[in-house]
Design an enzyme around this catalytic site. Sequence first.
Site, short mmCIF file in Angstrom:
data_model
loop_
_atom_site.label_atom_id
_atom_site.label_comp_id
_atom_site.label_asym_id
_atom_site.label_seq_id
_atom_site.Cartn_x
_atom_site.Cartn_y
_atom_site.Cartn_z
N ASP A 12 0.84 -1.20 0.00
CA ASP A 12 0.00 0.00 0.00
C ASP A 12 0.87 1.25 0.00
OD1 ASP A 12 -2.28 1.50 -0.05
OD2 ASP A 12 -2.86 1.10 2.03
N GLY A 13 0.38 2.27 -0.69
CA GLY A 13 1.06 3.57 -0.66
C GLY A 13 1.71 3.98 -1.97
N ASN A 14 1.55 3.17 -3.03
CA ASN A 14 2.16 3.54 -4.32
C ASN A 14 1.59 4.86 -4.83
OD1 ASN A 14 3.30 1.03 -4.16
ND2 ASN A 14 2.13 0.12 -5.82
N HIS A 29 3.28 2.79 -9.02
CA HIS A 29 3.21 1.33 -9.17
C HIS A 29 4.52 0.79 -9.75
CE1 HIS A 29 -0.81 1.52 -7.83
NE2 HIS A 29 -1.34 2.01 -8.94
N LEU A 123 13.06 -19.45 -2.36
CA LEU A 123 11.84 -18.75 -1.94
C LEU A 123 10.65 -19.09 -2.84
CD1 LEU A 123 10.52 -16.34 -0.27
CD2 LEU A 123 11.21 -14.87 -2.18
N ARG A 180 -5.82 -1.94 7.90
CA ARG A 180 -6.98 -2.69 7.41
C ARG A 180 -6.50 -3.98 6.77
NH1 ARG A 180 -8.33 2.32 5.50
NH2 ARG A 180 -7.30 1.98 3.51
N SER A 182 -8.55 -5.39 4.21
CA SER A 182 -9.00 -5.20 2.82
C SER A 182 -9.21 -6.50 2.04
CB SER A 182 -8.01 -4.31 2.06
OG SER A 182 -7.90 -3.05 2.67
C1 FPP Z 1 -1.66 -0.04 -3.42
O1 FPP Z 1 -1.23 1.29 -3.47
C2 FPP Z 1 -1.08 -0.78 -4.50
C3 FPP Z 1 -1.79 -1.42 -5.46
C4 FPP Z 1 -3.26 -1.43 -5.53
C5 FPP Z 1 -1.09 -2.12 -6.52
C6 FPP Z 1 0.18 -2.79 -6.13
C7 FPP Z 1 0.88 -3.09 -7.35
C8 FPP Z 1 2.19 -3.05 -7.58
C9 FPP Z 1 3.23 -2.87 -6.54
C10 FPP Z 1 2.71 -3.16 -8.94
C11 FPP Z 1 2.12 -4.23 -9.80
C12 FPP Z 1 2.52 -5.54 -9.36
C13 FPP Z 1 3.09 -6.45 -10.12
C14 FPP Z 1 3.45 -7.74 -9.50
C15 FPP Z 1 3.41 -6.22 -11.54
P1 FPP Z 1 -2.32 2.38 -3.71
O2 FPP Z 1 -2.38 2.64 -5.18
O3 FPP Z 1 -3.62 1.98 -3.10
O4 FPP Z 1 -1.68 3.58 -2.96
P2 FPP Z 1 -2.44 4.77 -2.21
O5 FPP Z 1 -3.24 4.14 -1.09
O6 FPP Z 1 -1.33 5.62 -1.72
O7 FPP Z 1 -3.30 5.43 -3.25
#
Ligand code: FPP
Length: 226
Positions: A12-14, A29, A123, A180, A182
């Site tokens: 979370d947090g991207n 992402h 792994l 959470r 989720s």
């Molecule tokens: C949550 O951050 C992240 C996601 C919903 C996607 C996670 C995906 C990746 C790390 C990349 C794709 C993965 C692969 C394996 C190719 P958010 O977007 O909800 O962040 P925010 O809460 O800050 O908006």
Amino acid sequence: MANPNHIAFILDGNGRWATRRGLPRNLGHKQGVKAIEKTLIALCELNIPYASFFAFSTDNWKRSEEEVSGLFNLAEEYFEKGVEFFNKYNIKVDFFGDRTPFSKKLQNIMKNVCDKTAQNTGLHAGFCINYGGREDILQAVNNLVSKGEKNITKDMISSNLYTKDYPNPDLVVRTSGEQRISNFMLWQMAYSELYFPKVLWPDFDKKHLIKSLKVFSKRKRRFGGY
Ligand code: FPP
């Protein structure tokens, strides 16, 4: 306490990572994928046997079409190029979730990476894509019903989940400070320890992983006993 056998990560947090830098969410992402790769290497170095990553939930389809297609393009690119990396680190790749809505191209890439890493003995890395905890339980029960089972037991459900070949997670780490679950591995997490570091996923690295292990080592797990 010994290291966890299986660590499950809620990435979370991207989005926030990107927005804080004035960048489009999909660059967050992209950076998130780099953090996955760094974490995989660190997990190998620390001899953790199983890890799973919640990369796309059954509810993430609600996001903009631009973000969703960006995520799937990233997945295609990552898993197509990734075979060499996974083999270099002796990582066996698995996927959890319903693949049927994905493009044929992505389905083939996923099959290929699983086939090409199936013999690896290091792994086990499970990527949860189009995964939901309730959906996982439901498909397990439907599987059993379609086989004509009537007296369904807990063990029967466990052995029909997407994650059937993985032990239940000992530790679940959700980054970004959100506290959470989720709809993640609801069945599997019944006795997991939970840890919610503030770091945003794209900044997660080996030192955060070591801190997570330290936090876990101080927990007293009782599984309902005392
Ligand atoms: C949550 O951050 C992240 C996601 C919903 C996607 C996670 C995906 C990746 C790390 C990349 C794709 C993965 C692969 C394996 C190719 P958010 O977007 O909800 O962040 P925010 O809460 O800050 O908006």
